[in-house]
Design a protein around this motif. Sequence first.
Motif, mmCIF file in Angstrom:
data_model
loop_
_atom_site.group_PDB
_atom_site.id
_atom_site.type_symbol
_atom_site.label_atom_id
_atom_site.label_comp_id
_atom_site.label_asym_id
_atom_site.label_seq_id
_atom_site.Cartn_x
_atom_site.Cartn_y
_atom_site.Cartn_z
ATOM 1 N N ARG A 183 -18.772 106.910 145.947
ATOM 2 C CA ARG A 183 -18.698 106.890 144.494
ATOM 3 C C ARG A 183 -19.462 105.709 143.907
ATOM 4 O O ARG A 183 -20.131 105.838 142.875
ATOM 5 C CB ARG A 183 -17.228 106.848 144.061
ATOM 6 N N ASP A 262 -23.195 108.852 143.853
ATOM 7 C CA ASP A 262 -22.537 110.154 144.034
ATOM 8 C C ASP A 262 -23.082 110.868 145.272
ATOM 9 O O ASP A 262 -23.374 112.071 145.241
ATOM 10 C CB ASP A 262 -22.694 111.024 142.789
ATOM 11 N N LEU A 322 -13.027 109.382 148.935
ATOM 12 C CA LEU A 322 -13.883 108.683 147.978
ATOM 13 C C LEU A 322 -13.910 107.196 148.285
ATOM 14 O O LEU A 322 -12.861 106.587 148.537
ATOM 15 C CB LEU A 322 -13.372 108.912 146.550
#
Length: 363
Positions: A183, A262, A322
């Motif tokens: 992330r 991302d 994440l």
Amino acid sequence: MYVSAENMDCPKGRILHTSSPICHSAFALLLFLPAFILIYGCQGNMTPDIRTTARQEDGSASILVKSGLKDGYGMNTVDVFIFNDDGMKRLDSYQRLAAGIGNTIAAASRPGDKIVVAISNPQVREYEWNSISSFETISDMYADLRLEDISAPVMCGIMHVTAGENDIHELEVEPLMSEICIRSIRCDFTGRPYSGAVLKKADIYLANVNTLARIVPSGDLAPAAPMNTDGLPDEALYSMEHPETVYAGFDTDIGSQTLYPDIRLYCYPNSCTDETAGTPFTRLVISGEIEGKRYYYPLNINKGEFGPVSGNTGIGRNCRYLFDITIRKTGSLDPLYPVSPETVVINAAVEPWNGLAETVIEF
């Protein structure tokens, strides 16, 4: 369009695959089974009212097959196996069908307790009889990460039902693999002799990647045929149909300003408790140059100091991990050895994938 084996010129008791110009699907005669009737058809964009009316008229039980993934992922083909839910758990019926939102597939098997197994986006064109003849044998089937296409990954769902009841059952097919999402990432070399330096020519990839996984869920999530065991991405880059599944590069240097790349990588489960030569932990590896020298930052995923997520159990099935990463100092010169939390600080979270697309199966 509905086609029944009873009014076709073929022996009774065979699985018959027929074609429909509406569905754009074509199937062949595959297997010999005890006597039953198998039919299927397509009805585009059925509304809930139409689906309810059809169910009331024919007295069949309906199974609503739903994808376990969010937008951007889909089901291209679905194999539906129906097993008798008894001591032998033998195959009662099987069909392969083109999937799509609003499609309706109807199958009439003998009544009774059944186990329904749906495999979406299968990696094989057709099956050997001994691999699908019972629920036990199909439970031993594996998928190969090297053949995966992340836009339509292999997914599986299982349900116990009673055929013939006027009920609607929801069956969600979930992916075998999990997603590793980067992330955010940044460098913080404050107080170091190289303060202000950036990580150049950086890439990120998975090492000790499990390439084989059981299609039907089981408690055994130990790695099988691991790849990139030398800590480098080379094996994946030349052996995978889609190497971007486990490898990505950064299109800019990584400095003190937080980047939000991302980046999403994918792998099969690996929850082995002890690391050995045959059962290595799956690692996320960051690689890049600092002042002209290449360093590696291997991180055990959800293990040890980097494992506060989901019970520190490694990589599960159908999860999204994440990571927010801060690199604090130069890494290792050898990609085989994990770095310490003093070198890399990670904030991690885990969540399941969620699905939207659905297909209706009636029997």
